[in-house]
Write an enzyme that holds these catalytic residues in place. Structure first.
Site, PDB file in Angstrom:
ATOM      1  N   GLN A  35       8.580   7.664   5.729  1.00 20.77           N
ATOM      2  CA  GLN A  35       8.942   6.295   5.353  1.00 20.77           C
ATOM      3  C   GLN A  35       9.760   6.293   4.065  1.00 20.77           C
ATOM      4  O   GLN A  35       9.386   6.945   3.096  1.00 20.77           O
ATOM      5  CB  GLN A  35       7.676   5.464   5.155  1.00 20.77           C
ATOM      6  CG  GLN A  35       7.979   3.989   4.951  1.00 20.77           C
ATOM      7  CD  GLN A  35       6.736   3.193   4.591  1.00 20.77           C
ATOM      8  OE1 GLN A  35       6.157   3.388   3.532  1.00 20.77           O
ATOM      9  NE2 GLN A  35       6.358   2.281   5.461  1.00 20.77           N
ATOM     10  N   CYS A  65       6.302  -3.193   0.808  1.00 17.49           N
ATOM     11  CA  CYS A  65       5.566  -2.886  -0.429  1.00 17.49           C
ATOM     12  C   CYS A  65       5.661  -4.062  -1.402  1.00 17.49           C
ATOM     13  O   CYS A  65       6.754  -4.497  -1.767  1.00 17.49           O
ATOM     14  CB  CYS A  65       6.099  -1.611  -1.090  1.00 17.49           C
ATOM     15  SG  CYS A  65       5.188  -1.242  -2.602  1.00 17.49           S
ATOM     16  N   LYS A 104       8.531  -1.304   8.818  1.00 17.47           N
ATOM     17  CA  LYS A 104       7.236  -1.914   8.478  1.00 17.47           C
ATOM     18  C   LYS A 104       7.486  -3.042   7.509  1.00 17.47           C
ATOM     19  O   LYS A 104       8.193  -2.878   6.511  1.00 17.47           O
ATOM     20  CB  LYS A 104       6.341  -0.861   7.836  1.00 17.47           C
ATOM     21  CG  LYS A 104       5.154  -1.443   7.082  1.00 17.47           C
ATOM     22  CD  LYS A 104       3.855  -0.799   7.500  1.00 17.47           C
ATOM     23  CE  LYS A 104       2.676  -1.416   6.782  1.00 17.47           C
ATOM     24  NZ  LYS A 104       2.348  -0.690   5.562  1.00 17.47           N
ATOM     25  N   ASN A 167      -1.127  -4.483  11.696  1.00 15.68           N
ATOM     26  CA  ASN A 167      -1.752  -3.841  10.533  1.00 15.68           C
ATOM     27  C   ASN A 167      -2.425  -4.895   9.642  1.00 15.68           C
ATOM     28  O   ASN A 167      -1.937  -6.006   9.511  1.00 15.68           O
ATOM     29  CB  ASN A 167      -0.676  -3.074   9.744  1.00 15.68           C
ATOM     30  CG  ASN A 167      -1.161  -2.599   8.385  1.00 15.68           C
ATOM     31  OD1 ASN A 167      -0.603  -2.967   7.353  1.00 15.68           O
ATOM     32  ND2 ASN A 167      -2.188  -1.793   8.353  1.00 15.68           N
ATOM     33  N   GLY A 168      -3.543  -4.482   9.079  1.00 16.50           N
ATOM     34  CA  GLY A 168      -4.249  -5.332   8.121  1.00 16.50           C
ATOM     35  C   GLY A 168      -5.703  -5.502   8.495  1.00 16.50           C
ATOM     36  O   GLY A 168      -6.026  -6.095   9.525  1.00 16.50           O
ATOM     37  N   ASP A 169      -6.579  -4.921   7.668  1.00 10.15           N
ATOM     38  CA  ASP A 169      -8.034  -5.071   7.838  1.00 10.15           C
ATOM     39  C   ASP A 169      -8.576  -4.484   9.133  1.00 10.15           C
ATOM     40  O   ASP A 169      -9.596  -4.962   9.639  1.00 10.15           O
ATOM     41  CB  ASP A 169      -8.449  -6.547   7.738  1.00 10.15           C
ATOM     42  CG  ASP A 169      -8.046  -7.181   6.415  1.00 10.15           C
ATOM     43  OD1 ASP A 169      -7.812  -6.433   5.452  1.00 10.15           O
ATOM     44  OD2 ASP A 169      -7.950  -8.419   6.363  1.00 10.15           O
ATOM     45  N   GLY A 191      -4.946   1.498   7.285  1.00  7.00           N
ATOM     46  CA  GLY A 191      -4.629   1.931   5.932  1.00  7.00           C
ATOM     47  C   GLY A 191      -5.885   2.301   5.166  1.00  7.00           C
ATOM     48  O   GLY A 191      -6.413   3.410   5.258  1.00  7.00           O
ATOM     49  N   ARG A 192      -6.415   1.322   4.441  1.00  6.86           N
ATOM     50  CA  ARG A 192      -7.480   1.600   3.484  1.00  6.86           C
ATOM     51  C   ARG A 192      -8.755   2.165   4.096  1.00  6.86           C
ATOM     52  O   ARG A 192      -9.470   2.925   3.438  1.00  6.86           O
ATOM     53  CB  ARG A 192      -7.778   0.331   2.669  1.00  6.86           C
ATOM     54  CG  ARG A 192      -6.664   0.012   1.689  1.00  6.86           C
ATOM     55  CD  ARG A 192      -6.774  -1.385   1.157  1.00  6.86           C
ATOM     56  NE  ARG A 192      -6.594  -2.378   2.223  1.00  6.86           N
ATOM     57  CZ  ARG A 192      -6.648  -3.679   2.034  1.00  6.86           C
ATOM     58  NH1 ARG A 192      -6.881  -4.154   0.832  1.00  6.86           N
ATOM     59  NH2 ARG A 192      -6.459  -4.518   3.036  1.00  6.86           N
TER      60      ARG A 192
END
Ligand SMILES: Cc1cc2nc3c(=O)[nH]c(=O)nc-3n(C[C@H](O)[C@H](O)[C@H](O)COP(=O)(O)O)c2cc1C
Length: 296
Positions: A35, A65, A104, A167-169, A191-192
């Site tokens: 990326q 970002c 993204k 994407n997300g949670d 991700g996290r």
């Protein structure tokens, strides 16, 4: 599929050594996307050409970002405030490289500009081969809940034919399944939830395939994976100290050690040492938590 950490186009074209190192990928990681991010068309195009030489499977453009030193300078999510430029960068990179190019991004800059539905079509028209959407705006940074409704809308838009990655949670196998079932996405991006828990991907895959997690890892297996992660970082950076520093945040965040009573001193020692044998000895001596705590 994995993505590298984002790589600065400006630093790449200036041959910054630390940045070039980020292009290092291993065949074990394939399929892998490198990326890149930047704010000027020429710089990102040139960086994409350099990236192509590193032979990833995909080149991904980061327009998501949110941090000030990136978005504030008009790169990353900053391009959500200059859509013509975002599209020009995308179009020119697609033209300049032979590899598939993906993007993204986020829902929009803020609550008043959630433009992702139109933007997805525009990006598709630029020739990208997949789009990953983080269900937050730039203003939200990482706060609040990711809004998957708009991701679902993009996926269900009959004009969209490229794969949509949500994407997300996505933090648990159950949540991953809900995202596929409810929003119809082609893939979910995690991700996290993977920080300190790289086995989350295997758990999610098992759950999607069988409806339950077949191979729940023992505590010792979890520790072995975390140690391997440190070893991989040391090998990749070719430096014991740097490898440990690089992987520390994963050790700090791992849920594997979350439920261990009176862990504070061990945790501090684990995060302080710069020697592999010391670090591994500390990890080896961490006692197995009670069974019911282990799988919480
Ligand atoms: C420490 C950290 C570093 C990140 N670095 C990147 C990055 O280099 N490129 C990127 O596209 N997203 C990056 N992200 C964002 C994540 O990929 C993801 O979009 C975001 O965290 C939401 O997904 P999650 O809820 O699964 O974490 C980063 C997130 C965090 C917390």
């Amino acid at each position: 599929m994995v993505y590298t950490e984002f790589v600065s186009a400006d630093a790449l074209i200036r041959n910054v050594k630390r940045t070039e190192q980020k292009l290092g990928i291993s065949d074990k990681e394939r399929p892998v996307a490198i990326q890149i991010y930047g704010r000027e068309v020429d710089a990102v195009v040139e960086a994409a050409r350099i990236t192509q030489e590193a032979n990833p499977d995909i080149i991904d453009l980061n327009f998501g970002c949110p941090v000030k030193k990136v978005a504030g300078k008009g790169a990353g999510a900053g391009l959500l405030r200059d859509i013509p430029k975002m599209l020009e960068i995308t179009r020119e990179v697609v033209k300049a490289v032979k590899l598939p190019v993906t993007v993204k991004t986020r829902l929009g800059w803020d609550d008043n500009s959630k433009i992702i539905t139109t933007l997805a079509e525009q990006l598709q028209d630029c020739g990208i081969e997949a789009l990953a959407i983080h269900g937050r705006t730039r203003s939200q940074m990482y706060k609040g809940e990711a809004d998957w409704t708009l991701i679902g809308e993009v996926k269900n838009n009959s004009r969209i034919h490229i794969p949509i990655i949500g994407n997300g949670d996505v933090t648990t196998p159950e949540r991953a399944k809900t995202c596929f079932d409810q929003y119809g996405v082609d893939a979910v991006m995690v991700g996290r939830a993977s920080i300190g828990k790289p086995w989350v991907f295997s758990e999610m895959k098992q759950y999607l395939n069988y409806g339950y997690v077949k191979d729940i890892l023992t505590f010792d297996e979890q520790k072995a994976i975390l140690k391997q992660q440190v070893l991989d970082a040391v090998e990749w950076l070719d430096d014991e100290r740097k490898g440990i520093l690089h992987s520390r945040r994963h050790l700090a965040a791992t849920p594997a050690f979350k439920c261990i009573p009176h862990f504070k001193d061990t945790r501090i020692a684990m995060l302080r040492t710069e020697k592999l044998h010391e670090l591994f000895s500390i990890i080896d001596h961490i006692p197995q938590p009670e069974q019911e705590q282990l799988y919480e």
